[in-house]
Design an enzyme around this catalytic site. Structure first.
Site, PDB file in Angstrom:
ATOM      1  N   GLY A  69       0.907  -1.251   0.007  1.00 17.77           N
ATOM      2  CA  GLY A  69      -0.018   0.110   0.017  1.00 17.77           C
ATOM      3  C   GLY A  69       0.851   1.140   0.167  1.00 17.77           C
ATOM      4  O   GLY A  69       0.566   2.152  -0.633  1.00 17.77           O
ATOM      5  N   THR A  70       1.953   1.315   0.699  1.00 14.27           N
ATOM      6  CA  THR A  70       2.893   2.108   0.749  1.00 14.27           C
ATOM      7  C   THR A  70       3.388   2.669  -0.583  1.00 14.27           C
ATOM      8  O   THR A  70       3.292   3.747  -1.191  1.00 14.27           O
ATOM      9  CB  THR A  70       4.153   1.926   1.898  1.00 14.27           C
ATOM     10  N   GLN A 177      -7.790   1.632   4.728  1.00 17.33           N
ATOM     11  CA  GLN A 177      -8.456   1.208   6.015  1.00 17.33           C
ATOM     12  C   GLN A 177     -10.115   0.660   5.622  1.00 17.33           C
ATOM     13  O   GLN A 177     -10.611   0.071   6.255  1.00 17.33           O
ATOM     14  CB  GLN A 177      -8.697   2.263   7.130  1.00 17.33           C
ATOM     15  N   SER A 194      -4.181  -1.754   0.511  1.00 14.88           N
ATOM     16  CA  SER A 194      -3.317  -2.644   0.858  1.00 14.88           C
ATOM     17  C   SER A 194      -3.753  -4.074   1.308  1.00 14.88           C
ATOM     18  O   SER A 194      -4.837  -3.890   2.081  1.00 14.88           O
ATOM     19  CB  SER A 194      -2.409  -2.212   2.087  1.00 14.88           C
ATOM     20  N   ALA A 195      -3.401  -4.814   0.814  1.00 20.37           N
ATOM     21  CA  ALA A 195      -4.242  -6.368   0.897  1.00 20.37           C
ATOM     22  C   ALA A 195      -3.887  -6.814   2.312  1.00 20.37           C
ATOM     23  O   ALA A 195      -4.948  -7.430   2.745  1.00 20.37           O
ATOM     24  CB  ALA A 195      -3.565  -7.197  -0.217  1.00 20.37           C
ATOM     25  N   HIS A 196      -2.950  -6.580   3.052  1.00 24.22           N
ATOM     26  CA  HIS A 196      -2.673  -7.419   4.438  1.00 24.22           C
ATOM     27  C   HIS A 196      -3.674  -6.726   5.425  1.00 24.22           C
ATOM     28  O   HIS A 196      -3.941  -7.271   6.525  1.00 24.22           O
ATOM     29  CB  HIS A 196      -1.341  -7.504   4.780  1.00 24.22           C
ATOM     30  N   CYS A 323       5.669   6.981  23.974  1.00 22.84           N
ATOM     31  CA  CYS A 323       6.773   5.869  24.404  1.00 22.84           C
ATOM     32  C   CYS A 323       6.650   4.541  23.628  1.00 22.84           C
ATOM     33  O   CYS A 323       7.606   3.691  23.825  1.00 22.84           O
ATOM     34  CB  CYS A 323       6.284   5.425  25.962  1.00 22.84           C
TER      35      CYS A 323
END
Lengths: 469, 469
Positions: A69-70, A177, A194-196, A323
């Site tokens: 996807g990136t 999303q 993005s497939a995952h 954090c």
């Protein structure tokens, strides 16, 4: 062992697994070759493209597969910016886009482009009117996510698409999303996903470019995927990605409504968490949101410690607290919304999450938060002044030195000392922790105290708070 | 059904399949997350990196995984060029590099860089001395493949690495074809490879960058893979790629010598094909070559027709003939070598290819070539002058008009007419086919005729040949 981080990566869908196995045997050859193994691979690739295009809501020849996807976002964004370079170099994007968009935008800016960031409200939502205002004659591209990956808030994509179309400006929608739940509505120009995120395998992104969109792929020439995504196609994973997406859509149309069921579970979390855990802020839009995702922040809590505690209890969640980030800065999404970042927890339910898992989560969460707070020493009803507090010589109010202390300590110290401050007087918190910039104002909002402002000081920043309550 | 195109993509290795299956269940989560699924994914990723690094011959922290060999080449090349921009912008590469290198080089040139192409001899081999001569004070990078993907010729990588090291110039080695057989020797700086070439799954490339190499990744920032390859890692495929590479190396060390066995089979093809098929040129280095790959070109043969005929007979091979390329230009590798491109066949044997398959191939090949030649009408012993031949009015020799005709027709017509040309006289072939530029001189070499030269003519190019034999 409940896994509640589907928004990072979803477990493999059974259909994806099955399709992947089948295409390992049938789809390892080069689909550009003319011999039988190549023709077989080609057929698989064509069928996968048709299935994926139908799910996206575009034509098969408008869709290519990328390795992630990136990379779909990067390729789409730079190709449109290059094609519209003569029109102008302004890139408009929301403040809460995914890092793949923001980092690509940084590259554009470093190369002489200009950026216009659209703010969001406290629920994380962009106002379409703000996008309209930002458009200029030199606007090359608008980027807007379909829904936010950290807080679940849906964006007014259809409305923004319409106004972009009227202005003749292309719109790139990061649909990572929402694509699992349905096609991207409206007159978008480019969509990335993005497939995952939907239970497809890793290694597959989708890039759809509507016909008529000016598009100049950047980088070295490559014949594969219409010249829009270089390198040998990851065919078994592509087949698995398309098959699982089609299966999800088929189930949504004919089977039980999983989105509605998960929405009910998320509503339960949204409603119960503030009742069960003191000092919690549930963030994100209450209605226009992803069905499976809810985010909340817990005052006086170290996000990493809470994640570890929940992991020990068997729950996998993620967090936008500073954090838990490698850069020790809070999530840019929470910052843009102006909400509390400390003790942040994102719950995103995979398909089929059993109701009992959610109930069990609600059972263990209060004790998990309490144990983290106990270890940190949260403020009691009758706080004593901490060691770091002193009254300054010039009589300008109490000064609390928390330099060198990390989130959530500065806010805890502030909460401990506020009872000592006369009503109407100020307390100044010195901090060199990046999270304080966000969490001290957020604490003021939650506690009805007045946040006066900040100024630089030796070794950090001074945050001034006036006691009102 | 024998598949003889391992150099395009190898069938999945059984160990890769097994590892892929196992890691689909264990390795779908985000390895950057702190919860148990993330930690499990991280362990798998770390183990895969160690295994791959050992096979490459580098440290685990010098190796990252990319989505393809192509992307490994692109990322490595641009990162080194950017890091050495102040030194200079000359990129040195061989004429027979993979298209991923050549297309990246074009981008570099378009951005103001300079290219120096190192020629190869008739076997496809670079002379190390030519690289040494090409180095200048402004040389930013040298790119050299470890062995050629089309003709199997090994390059003098170790020698070139040494002279690059002495000159303080980094060397990028595209090791896609040799990594299955062993680590890249010598003092290289950057190495790229691709898993589907050794029976790993598609979707995985390797990029190794030796410590001390100046390296500035280009494109948007991304935290994964040391900032050298953006996007969510394709973990199941990465695990499968590393496991299969390790298995190959283990077999090579302890089991039967598969490279030697395949080398024997390839030697058989190299020896027998010229005996069985008339007018064949076996190309590529006879000794310093890949163990599993052999390439030959058949005069008077249409490469695409021969591929179809072999496919019909059950053999999958590839070709560098112009008629099998989407651009209708012959392979740049065959062109750089100056060898015949028509009727070109590349045979690359996967691991475990049965001897009987090779014997069967040698059985059917002669008839396959003959049937293609028959359909095209190959020149007979006593050729008649074809219809297109005419004697020019100025008495400068015979002119053969083949304008509009595609490879291998111009060479066939030339062969048909050469018997009509008096010894010492010339024949001029008019052609607008790109392959003629390569194949007419190659035909002259094979037939001991003199190639005089070429000049532009109306609608194409005139190639002048003097009859010597």
């Amino acid at each position: 062992m409940p896994y509640f981080d589907a928004a990072s990566s979803a477990p493999l869908h059974p259909v994806a697994r099955e399709a992947l196995l089948a295409s390992l045997d049938e789809g390892w050859a080069d689909p550009a070759r003319l011999y039988r193994e190549g023709r077989r691979a080609r057929l698989l690739l064509d069928a996968a493209r048709e299935a994926a295009a139908e799910a996206v809501g575009c034509r098969p020849d408008e869709l290519v597969f990328t390795p992630s996807g990136t990379q779909a976002v990067h390729s789409g964004l730079f190709a449109v910016l290059a094609a519209r370079r003569r029109v102008g170099r302004q890139l408009v994007h929301s403040a809460v886009e995914h890092s793949s968009v923001l980092h690509a935008a940084e590259v554009h800016e470093a190369a002489g482009g200009t950026l216009t960031e659209i703010p969001v409200d406290r629920t994380g939502r962009v106002a379409a009117g703000d996008v309209a205002t930002a458009l200029r004659p030199d606007t090359a591209l608008v980027c807007l996510q379909s829904a936010n990956h950290e807080v679940g808030t849906e964006q007014p994509v259809e409305e923004v698409a319409e106004l972009c179309q009227e202005a003749g400006v292309p719109l790139l929608v990061d649909a990572a999303q929402t694509l699992p739940w349905g096609p991207v509505p409206g007159a978008w120009s480019v969509t990335a996903a993005s497939a995952h995120k939907w239970g497809g395998p890793p290694g597959v992104g989708l890039l759809a470019v509507r016909k008529g969109t000016r598009f100049s792929p950047q980088g070295p020439k490559d014949e594969r995927e219409s010249g829009r995504s270089p390198g040998f196609q990851n065919l078994p994973a592509i087949v698995a990605a398309a098959a699982s997406l089609r299966a999800l859509r088929a189930t949504a149309e004919t089977g039980p409504d999983e989105a509605a069921r998960l929405r009910g579970l998320v509503d339960r979390i949204r409603g119960r968490v503030p009742e069960l855990v003191p000092d919690v802020e549930v963030v994100g839009a209450p209605v226009h949101r992803l069905p499976h995702l809810v985010t909340f922040s817990c005052l006086y809590v170290d996000g990493e410690a809470l994640l570890h505690e929940l992991d020990r209890l068997g729950f996998s969640v993620s967090s936008g607290s500073s954090c838990t980030s490698s850069t020790l800065t809070p999530s840019h999404v929470l910052r843009a919304m102006g909400v509390l970042s400390e003790g942040n927890v994102r719950v995103s339910l995979p398909y089929g999450t059993p109701e009992a898992d959610v109930d069990r989560f609600l059972e263990v969460l209060p004790e998990a938060v309490r144990s983290v707070r106990d270890r940190l020493g949260v403020p009691t009803a009758a706080p004593e002044a901490p060691a770091g507090a002193r009254t300054p010589e010039d009589g300008s109010g109490l000064v609390l030195d928390t330099l060198g202390k990390r989130c959530p300590i500065p806010v805890i110290e502030l909460a401990k000392v506020i009872g000592e401050v006369p009503l109407g007087d100020t307390v100044t918190v010195l901090s060199d922790d990046e999270a304080a910039r966000q969490d001290i104002p957020a604490w003021c909002t939650m506690r009805d105290q007045e946040y006066v402002g900040e100024h630089p000081t030796t070794g950090g920043t001074a945050y001034v708070v006036r006691r009102r309550a």
